[in-house]
Scaffold this motif. Structure first.
Motif, PDB file in Angstrom:
ATOM      1  N   LEU A 206      62.938  22.224  74.588  1.00 33.57           N
ATOM      2  CA  LEU A 206      62.250  23.370  73.984  1.00 33.57           C
ATOM      3  C   LEU A 206      62.032  23.138  72.492  1.00 33.57           C
ATOM      4  O   LEU A 206      60.959  23.454  71.953  1.00 33.57           O
ATOM      5  CB  LEU A 206      63.064  24.644  74.214  1.00 33.57           C
ATOM      6  CG  LEU A 206      62.342  25.983  74.032  1.00 33.57           C
ATOM      7  CD1 LEU A 206      61.143  26.069  74.963  1.00 33.57           C
ATOM      8  CD2 LEU A 206      63.298  27.141  74.285  1.00 33.57           C
ATOM      9  N   VAL A 207      63.030  22.568  71.832  1.00 35.86           N
ATOM     10  CA  VAL A 207      62.898  22.262  70.400  1.00 35.86           C
ATOM     11  C   VAL A 207      61.836  21.186  70.178  1.00 35.86           C
ATOM     12  O   VAL A 207      60.979  21.299  69.288  1.00 35.86           O
ATOM     13  CB  VAL A 207      64.255  21.804  69.824  1.00 35.86           C
ATOM     14  CG1 VAL A 207      64.079  21.296  68.390  1.00 35.86           C
ATOM     15  CG2 VAL A 207      65.265  22.944  69.862  1.00 35.86           C
ATOM     16  N   LEU A 208      61.878  20.125  70.996  1.00 39.12           N
ATOM     17  CA  LEU A 208      60.949  19.004  70.827  1.00 39.12           C
ATOM     18  C   LEU A 208      59.510  19.397  71.129  1.00 39.12           C
ATOM     19  O   LEU A 208      58.566  18.866  70.523  1.00 39.12           O
ATOM     20  CB  LEU A 208      61.364  17.842  71.740  1.00 39.12           C
ATOM     21  CG  LEU A 208      62.686  17.150  71.396  1.00 39.12           C
ATOM     22  CD1 LEU A 208      63.006  16.075  72.434  1.00 39.12           C
ATOM     23  CD2 LEU A 208      62.630  16.512  70.005  1.00 39.12           C
ATOM     24  N   THR A 209      59.322  20.332  72.065  1.00 37.09           N
ATOM     25  CA  THR A 209      57.955  20.708  72.473  1.00 37.09           C
ATOM     26  C   THR A 209      57.445  21.961  71.774  1.00 37.09           C
ATOM     27  O   THR A 209      56.326  22.413  72.066  1.00 37.09           O
ATOM     28  CB  THR A 209      57.895  20.931  73.998  1.00 37.09           C
ATOM     29  OG1 THR A 209      58.801  21.978  74.369  1.00 37.09           O
ATOM     30  CG2 THR A 209      58.245  19.663  74.750  1.00 37.09           C
ATOM     31  N   SER A 210      58.223  22.513  70.877  1.00 46.22           N
ATOM     32  CA  SER A 210      57.809  23.751  70.203  1.00 46.22           C
ATOM     33  C   SER A 210      56.449  23.632  69.494  1.00 46.22           C
ATOM     34  O   SER A 210      55.677  24.606  69.500  1.00 46.22           O
ATOM     35  CB  SER A 210      58.885  24.202  69.212  1.00 46.22           C
ATOM     36  OG  SER A 210      59.201  23.166  68.287  1.00 46.22           O
ATOM     37  N   PRO A 211      56.096  22.466  68.895  1.00 43.82           N
ATOM     38  CA  PRO A 211      54.748  22.373  68.302  1.00 43.82           C
ATOM     39  C   PRO A 211      53.633  22.552  69.338  1.00 43.82           C
ATOM     40  O   PRO A 211      52.579  23.108  69.024  1.00 43.82           O
ATOM     41  CB  PRO A 211      54.726  20.956  67.706  1.00 43.82           C
ATOM     42  CG  PRO A 211      56.168  20.627  67.456  1.00 43.82           C
ATOM     43  CD  PRO A 211      56.907  21.269  68.585  1.00 43.82           C
ATOM     44  N   PHE A 212      53.866  22.094  70.580  1.00 46.63           N
ATOM     45  CA  PHE A 212      52.865  22.250  71.636  1.00 46.63           C
ATOM     46  C   PHE A 212      52.631  23.729  71.941  1.00 46.63           C
ATOM     47  O   PHE A 212      51.503  24.140  72.245  1.00 46.63           O
ATOM     48  CB  PHE A 212      53.301  21.523  72.910  1.00 46.63           C
ATOM     49  CG  PHE A 212      53.268  20.025  72.794  1.00 46.63           C
ATOM     50  CD1 PHE A 212      52.078  19.337  72.920  1.00 46.63           C
ATOM     51  CD2 PHE A 212      54.422  19.308  72.550  1.00 46.63           C
ATOM     52  CE1 PHE A 212      52.029  17.956  72.825  1.00 46.63           C
ATOM     53  CE2 PHE A 212      54.394  17.930  72.449  1.00 46.63           C
ATOM     54  CZ  PHE A 212      53.196  17.250  72.575  1.00 46.63           C
ATOM     55  N   PHE A 213      53.714  24.526  71.872  1.00 41.51           N
ATOM     56  CA  PHE A 213      53.583  25.954  72.134  1.00 41.51           C
ATOM     57  C   PHE A 213      52.584  26.583  71.169  1.00 41.51           C
ATOM     58  O   PHE A 213      51.735  27.389  71.565  1.00 41.51           O
ATOM     59  CB  PHE A 213      54.943  26.640  72.000  1.00 41.51           C
ATOM     60  CG  PHE A 213      55.806  26.564  73.236  1.00 41.51           C
ATOM     61  CD1 PHE A 213      55.992  27.667  74.044  1.00 41.51           C
ATOM     62  CD2 PHE A 213      56.426  25.385  73.590  1.00 41.51           C
ATOM     63  CE1 PHE A 213      56.766  27.603  75.182  1.00 41.51           C
ATOM     64  CE2 PHE A 213      57.208  25.302  74.729  1.00 41.51           C
ATOM     65  CZ  PHE A 213      57.385  26.420  75.534  1.00 41.51           C
ATOM     66  N   LEU A 214      52.662  26.191  69.907  1.00 39.38           N
ATOM     67  CA  LEU A 214      51.774  26.750  68.889  1.00 39.38           C
ATOM     68  C   LEU A 214      50.324  26.346  69.136  1.00 39.38           C
ATOM     69  O   LEU A 214      49.419  27.195  69.157  1.00 39.38           O
ATOM     70  CB  LEU A 214      52.222  26.301  67.496  1.00 39.38           C
ATOM     71  CG  LEU A 214      51.347  26.760  66.315  1.00 39.38           C
ATOM     72  CD1 LEU A 214      51.317  28.281  66.239  1.00 39.38           C
ATOM     73  CD2 LEU A 214      51.859  26.158  65.014  1.00 39.38           C
ATOM     74  N   PHE A 215      50.091  25.057  69.352  1.00 40.54           N
ATOM     75  CA  PHE A 215      48.723  24.560  69.549  1.00 40.54           C
ATOM     76  C   PHE A 215      48.093  25.136  70.819  1.00 40.54           C
ATOM     77  O   PHE A 215      46.920  25.512  70.833  1.00 40.54           O
ATOM     78  CB  PHE A 215      48.721  23.029  69.604  1.00 40.54           C
ATOM     79  CG  PHE A 215      49.130  22.377  68.321  1.00 40.54           C
ATOM     80  CD1 PHE A 215      48.638  22.827  67.100  1.00 40.54           C
ATOM     81  CD2 PHE A 215      50.012  21.303  68.312  1.00 40.54           C
ATOM     82  CE1 PHE A 215      49.016  22.231  65.903  1.00 40.54           C
ATOM     83  CE2 PHE A 215      50.394  20.703  67.129  1.00 40.54           C
ATOM     84  CZ  PHE A 215      49.905  21.166  65.915  1.00 40.54           C
TER      85      PHE A 215
END
Length: 461
Positions: free
Chosen positions: A273-282
């Motif tokens: 979840l921490v590593l993929t958090s930028p994907f959540f924003l985009f």
């Protein structure tokens, strides 16, 4: 009619051919790595490695390479199709090369230029493509495709025939016969072919056919039943003069397995979840810019014990997509899918929010995919054993997702899920997690996804 000749006079040398093909490419890759290590990295280390140190680095590379090839199937010449073999092989290569670079950085405690390893990876790709093509042709020449006799029960097994038909380089269903034409006659016919595929037929007839095939030295491929999955995963007891198979049939996992699995879920899901958090924003911005509707989509799904929970996904379809159609599976060209939704579905990024479900305890990282209550009810009418898969928590990835395809029937997915449940271990979980990236971008994993190309018999009204 052609007589059975064990398919090829070279059949007895198949293992040797596979071993030599694997040895050749592995030796080439190891040699290339040793050259790069010695000439580009070791010479630039603050303290260079000497003889034993270099042997250790080379040995470590070899062991890791073999482990990843075994996991991803990078050496399965004659089993995988050409591009699948190249893809599986290169996943292993990329993985071990990335690990090797990180290792160099940790050894020397400073950043090194990764260009040599990047170039080496591209050279590896060329070698693998040439190797896979050459040995595929050699394999087909030495071991021609097998002409098979398919035995079916009440219904012709068109689904199985279609799947086998995708590997025309390995198999050809030369004849199909119903079991009611007589077992003795079938066995006599089978002697003219390279093997028999025993479909979904009655257990008594199947057992008799299996024994006769064994007696006559006829190769047989058997479609397993649910009971076969349960029996195969039982424990063999030899405490009497007659062997017994013990099936403990506990409700799901043992308590200690549940504790370890929950710890695994929380730790890995939090890191992801921490590593993929930028994907959540985009992704959220992309969805909002498409139709300004909600970013997330929530839907009722089933998990352990038939409990209903709300699964989280990135929305890939228009708002109220099922208002008129009701709960139906979406095809690739479904007009309800948003443009950004096609990309999210193709890359499986729409599933990322389920990491939140895992942290909440609704789901596990590994387990049967959660089915919708409405569809599960329909499937259960055709497959009464379907609720067996609810003995464990639903999962983000799983055995059926790794080894199945989009067009795998509900009955076959159930058998794959039961295989996981009956053989559960923490090591199996970790293996399936590591294998998940391989299937994310494989076209074969979504075969039959196109609208109108595939229909699950268990979903027919």
């Amino acid at each position: 009619m052609e007589k059975r000749t064990n398919n090829s006079r070279f059949e007895q040398y198949k293992r040797i051919v596979k071993f030599l093909s694997s040895a050749i490419i592995v030796v080439l890759e190891l040699t290339l790595y040793v050259y790069v290590w010695m000439n580009y990295y070791n010479v630039n280390m603050t303290v260079a490695f000497w003889r034993r140190g270099n042997w250790l680095v080379a040995g470590e590379y070899l062991v890791l390479l073999l482990l990843l090839h075994r996991m991803y199937g990078g050496l399965k010449v004659g089993i995988y199709k050409y591009w699948n073999l190249v893809y599986s092989h290169m996943i292993s290569i990329v993985g071990v090369n990335v690990f090797s670079y990180v290792q160099v950085v940790l050894f020397d405690k400073k950043m090194h230029n990764p260009t040599a390893l990047i170039v080496m990876t591209f050279v590896d790709l060329i070698l693998v493509m040439v190797w896979a093509g050459a040995f595929k042709k050699l394999y087909v020449f030495l071991f021609p495709k097998k002409r098979l006799l398919l035995v079916y029960g009440k219904k012709p097994m068109f689904h199985l025939m279609n799947r086998i038909g995708t590997r025309e380089d390995k198999y050809e269903i030369a004849l199909t016969v119903p079991i009611n034409c007589g077992i003795e006659k079938i066995v006599k016919q089978a002697e003219d072919y390279d093997g028999v595929i025993i479909g979904d037929i009655a257990a008594r007839a199947r057992n008799q056919l299996l024994k006769l095939c064994y007696e006559k030295n006829i190769r047989s491929y058997t479609v397993p039943k649910i009971s076969d999955i349960l029996l195969r995963s039982s424990v063999e007891l030899n405490i009497f003069d007659s062997p017994l198979y013990l099936s403990r049939n506990i409700d799901g996992l043992a308590w200690d397995q549940k504790v370890v699995k929950r710890i695994e879920d929380v730790v890995i899901a939090f890191i992801l979840l921490v590593l993929t958090s930028p994907f959540f924003l985009f992704i959220a911005i992309a969805i909002k810019c498409t139709d300004r509707g909600p970013v997330f989509y929530m839907q009722n799904r089933l998990t352990i014990g038939g409990k209903v929970f709300q699964i989280y996904k990135f929305r890939t379809m228009i708002v109220d997509a099922e208002k008129k159609s009701g709960p139906v599976k979406a095809g690739e060209r479904d007009p309800r899918i948003l443009p950004v939704g096609r990309f999210l579905r193709a890359t499986r990024l729409d599933e990322l929010p389920q990491l939140i479900n895992i942290l909440k305890g609704d789901m596990s990282l590994v387990g049967p995919r959660p089915e919708r209550p409405e569809l599960a009810k329909t499937i259960t009418k055709h497959i009464p054993e379907f609720p067996y898969r609810l003995k464990v928590k639903a999962g983000l990835t799983g055995y059926a997702q790794i080894h199945g395809r989009y067009c795998t029937t509900s009955y076959d997915k159930l058998k794959l899920d039961l295989t996981y449940i009956r053989n559960y271990s923490i090591l199996l979980d970790l293996k399936l997690i590591l294998m998940t990236p391989k299937v994310l971008f494989m076209k074969e994993s979504t075969d039959g996804f196109e609208e109108g190309k595939w229909e699950d018999p268990a979903l027919k009204n």
